[in-house]
Design a protein around this motif. Structure first.
Motif, mmCIF file in Angstrom:
data_model
loop_
_atom_site.group_PDB
_atom_site.id
_atom_site.type_symbol
_atom_site.label_atom_id
_atom_site.label_comp_id
_atom_site.label_asym_id
_atom_site.label_seq_id
_atom_site.Cartn_x
_atom_site.Cartn_y
_atom_site.Cartn_z
ATOM 1 N N CYS A 237 -14.361 -62.650 -18.524
ATOM 2 C CA CYS A 237 -13.550 -63.557 -19.353
ATOM 3 C C CYS A 237 -12.504 -62.813 -20.175
ATOM 4 O O CYS A 237 -12.305 -63.109 -21.361
ATOM 5 C CB CYS A 237 -14.441 -64.378 -20.279
ATOM 6 S SG CYS A 237 -15.665 -65.364 -19.427
ATOM 7 N N ALA A 238 -11.818 -61.868 -19.553
ATOM 8 C CA ALA A 238 -10.821 -61.084 -20.286
ATOM 9 C C ALA A 238 -9.698 -61.957 -20.823
ATOM 10 O O ALA A 238 -9.129 -61.680 -21.890
ATOM 11 C CB ALA A 238 -10.255 -59.994 -19.381
ATOM 12 N N SER A 239 -9.376 -63.040 -20.109
ATOM 13 C CA SER A 239 -8.279 -63.906 -20.549
ATOM 14 C C SER A 239 -8.719 -64.931 -21.583
ATOM 15 O O SER A 239 -7.876 -65.593 -22.193
ATOM 16 C CB SER A 239 -7.676 -64.630 -19.339
ATOM 17 O OG SER A 239 -8.654 -65.449 -18.715
ATOM 18 N N VAL A 240 -10.036 -65.078 -21.792
ATOM 19 C CA VAL A 240 -10.544 -66.065 -22.747
ATOM 20 C C VAL A 240 -11.137 -65.373 -23.970
ATOM 21 O O VAL A 240 -10.691 -65.570 -25.101
ATOM 22 C CB VAL A 240 -11.599 -66.974 -22.084
ATOM 23 C CG1 VAL A 240 -12.145 -67.986 -23.094
ATOM 24 C CG2 VAL A 240 -10.999 -67.696 -20.885
ATOM 25 N N ILE A 241 -12.159 -64.540 -23.745
ATOM 26 C CA ILE A 241 -12.766 -63.807 -24.858
ATOM 27 C C ILE A 241 -11.846 -62.670 -25.292
ATOM 28 O O ILE A 241 -11.668 -62.403 -26.479
ATOM 29 C CB ILE A 241 -14.151 -63.270 -24.459
ATOM 30 C CG1 ILE A 241 -15.095 -64.434 -24.149
ATOM 31 C CG2 ILE A 241 -14.734 -62.393 -25.560
ATOM 32 C CD1 ILE A 241 -16.456 -64.010 -23.646
ATOM 33 N N GLY A 242 -11.261 -61.995 -24.314
ATOM 34 C CA GLY A 242 -10.320 -60.925 -24.614
ATOM 35 C C GLY A 242 -10.991 -59.606 -24.928
ATOM 36 O O GLY A 242 -12.202 -59.435 -24.758
ATOM 37 N N ASN A 243 -10.197 -58.669 -25.417
ATOM 38 C CA ASN A 243 -10.691 -57.322 -25.734
ATOM 39 C C ASN A 243 -11.136 -57.230 -27.185
ATOM 40 O O ASN A 243 -10.761 -56.305 -27.909
ATOM 41 C CB ASN A 243 -9.600 -56.287 -25.451
ATOM 42 C CG ASN A 243 -9.242 -56.226 -23.981
ATOM 43 O OD1 ASN A 243 -10.109 -56.337 -23.121
ATOM 44 N ND2 ASN A 243 -7.965 -56.066 -23.690
#
Length: 469
Positions: A237-243
């Protein structure tokens, strides 16, 4: 009583909101003992009895045996039913804790200086802790401890520090540990630009292989395969939760996963099982009567989805390098398969036959069914299993009667305890100045299942499975 919700804030104040069985609000009250000193102060409910709580109070742990008995509508620290576990005291601070379920009531906790301990039968008295710290652990801060929900011999530990090996795994109850940080570290020794790992959790749905989650300073990562330092973690979920910093992950066996972050809110999702249960194995035996053979016959309750004469992907572990070279239907019986190995099967060994994880295919790559990794045979010609260099348990599996043999180079004092799936002791023996221990143990009055045989010596424990069929 109905639902209870617990919430906490800075420095460990914990409040409970109690509801009736019809969902109507009944009362609130403060439940913590007022001893927390961490900004985010951990506490857990006992998964075996959610009316019990364990709470970190600086260098010690507190236990409450009955939260519902705490007086209602109080804003003062609670005193009812709280017990301070003085034997849990550590140098520095206790930083995380968890409770086992299979067997139950084993408390594991980590510290700010990289130590990990366990307390057996933690729900009563003030048990002595057992140090199971890994010899290669860094002297860092332990952020989380995870125990497998189905097997207390499988443990995980994460360190929140940078430039250390962050994730450790034990499959023998803490007797030995290996790094599973894999590609999360820039260098295999933990140095470099790897993230801080704050949490580890496991999702285990019935029939499926586990999914492992870690929360880090750069987001959420998962893997389904543990392979030591070669473990590959993939970001989710890099695009939702992110870094962002992921501080906590909670899973349920129905597939629900919740993720808490620092600065970017909370997230949840539901995983669904993709496993098709394979046919039940009825029997497994060697084809020839000789002691050594290279053929095993497997008989299932029903036919696999496969054209006759096609090879299936099975693996056999006989303690050595002995690949399966052919798998065919037994002539005239589509429920039976004959596995032919390259070499004869080694005698006096535990033979495990498994499906290969993923899509089971025929030799022409036609997909049969999607199975998770599945043991289909426990034993072929077993006479003895050597579980450690100086410890032998045989036969194993057994009917409740087995032999335990322990040989030591030098006489020593040690304790032998066997626990059932509920964490209850079903056998206990204390040995003094002993170098050779050979005994037949009779557990025929106990239920069938997996038992944990633990040997404790000088505060260190080794764990071994005993299977009663």
């Amino acid at each position: 009583k109905g639902t209870v919700r617990y919430s906490s804030w800075q420095n460990g104040d914990v409040y409970g909101q109690f509801y009736k069985t019809n969902g109507a609000f009944e009362y609130w009250t403060r439940v913590d003992p007022g001893s927390g000193n961490l900004f985010v102060n951990p506490y857990i409910l006992d998964p075996n009895n959610t009316n019990m709580m364990y709470y970190i109070g600086g260098s010690k742990i507190y236990r409450n045996s009955n939260l519902e008995a705490i007086p209602s509508f109080s804003q003062s620290p609670a005193t009812t039913n709280w017990t301070r576990l003085d034997n849990s005291e550590v140098d520095g601070a206790v930083t995380t804790l968890t409770i086992s379920t299979e067997p139950a009531n084993i408390l594991f906790y980590g510290t700010s200086d990289g130590k990990i301990y366990k307390m057996i039968n933690s729900l009563v008295g003030d048990p002595d802790p057992i140090d199971i710290t890994g010899s290669d652990f860094p002297a860092g801060n332990i952020g989380s401890v995870l125990v497998s929900p189905s097997d207390t011999s499988e443990l995980f530990v994460t360190f929140t520090n940078y430039e250390v090996i962050s994730i450790w795994h034990s499959s023998d109850g803490g007797s030995s540990w290996e790094s599973i940080s894999g590609n999360l570290e820039e260098n295999s020794d933990g140095t470099g630009n790897g993230p801080s790992v704050r949490w580890i959790s496991m999702l285990k749905m019935a029939g499926d292989d586990p999914i492992y989650f870690v929360g880090t300073s750069t987001g959420l990562y998962t893997t389904t395969t543990l392979d030591g330092n070669s473990t590959v973690w993939a970001q989710e979920c890099a695009s939702v939760i992110g870094n962002v910093v992921v501080t906590m992950i909670k899973t349920r066996e129905d597939g629900h996963v919740s993720v808490g972050t620092h600065g970017n809110g909370m997230y949840s999702t539901n995983y669904s099982s993709t496993t098709i249960n394979p046919p039940v194995l009825i029997s497994a035996k060697t084809v020839e009567a000789e002691t050594e053979t290279n053929k095993i016959e497997l008989t299932f309750e029903k036919e696999m989805v496969s054209p006759a004469g096609k090879q299936l992907f099975f693996t056999v572990d006989d303690g050595g390098d002995n690949p399966v070279v052919k798998v065919l239907y037994k002539a005239g019986d589509p429920t039976s398969y004959v596995l032919t190995m390259e070499n004869n099967i080694t005698s006096n060994k535990n033979i495990i036959v498994s499906y290969k994880p993923g899509d089971i295919k025929s030799i022409d790559d036609g997909i049969l069914q999607k199975f998770s990794n599945q043991d289909v045979s426990n034993i072929v010609n077993v006479e003895e299993i050597e579980t450690a260099q100086n410890i032998k348990i045989y036969p194993n599996p057994n009917n409740g009667v087995f032999n335990l043999e322990i040989q030591k180079k030098n006489p020593s004092n040690f304790i032998i305890a066997i626990y059932n799936m509920q964490g209850q002791i079903v056998y206990f023996s204390k040995q003094n100045n002993t170098s050779s221990f050979i005994r037949s143990i009779d557990l025929q009055k106990q239920a069938k299942g997996i038992y944990n045989l633990e040997i404790v010596e000088n505060g260190k424990a080794s764990n071994h499975k005993v299977i009663i069929k």
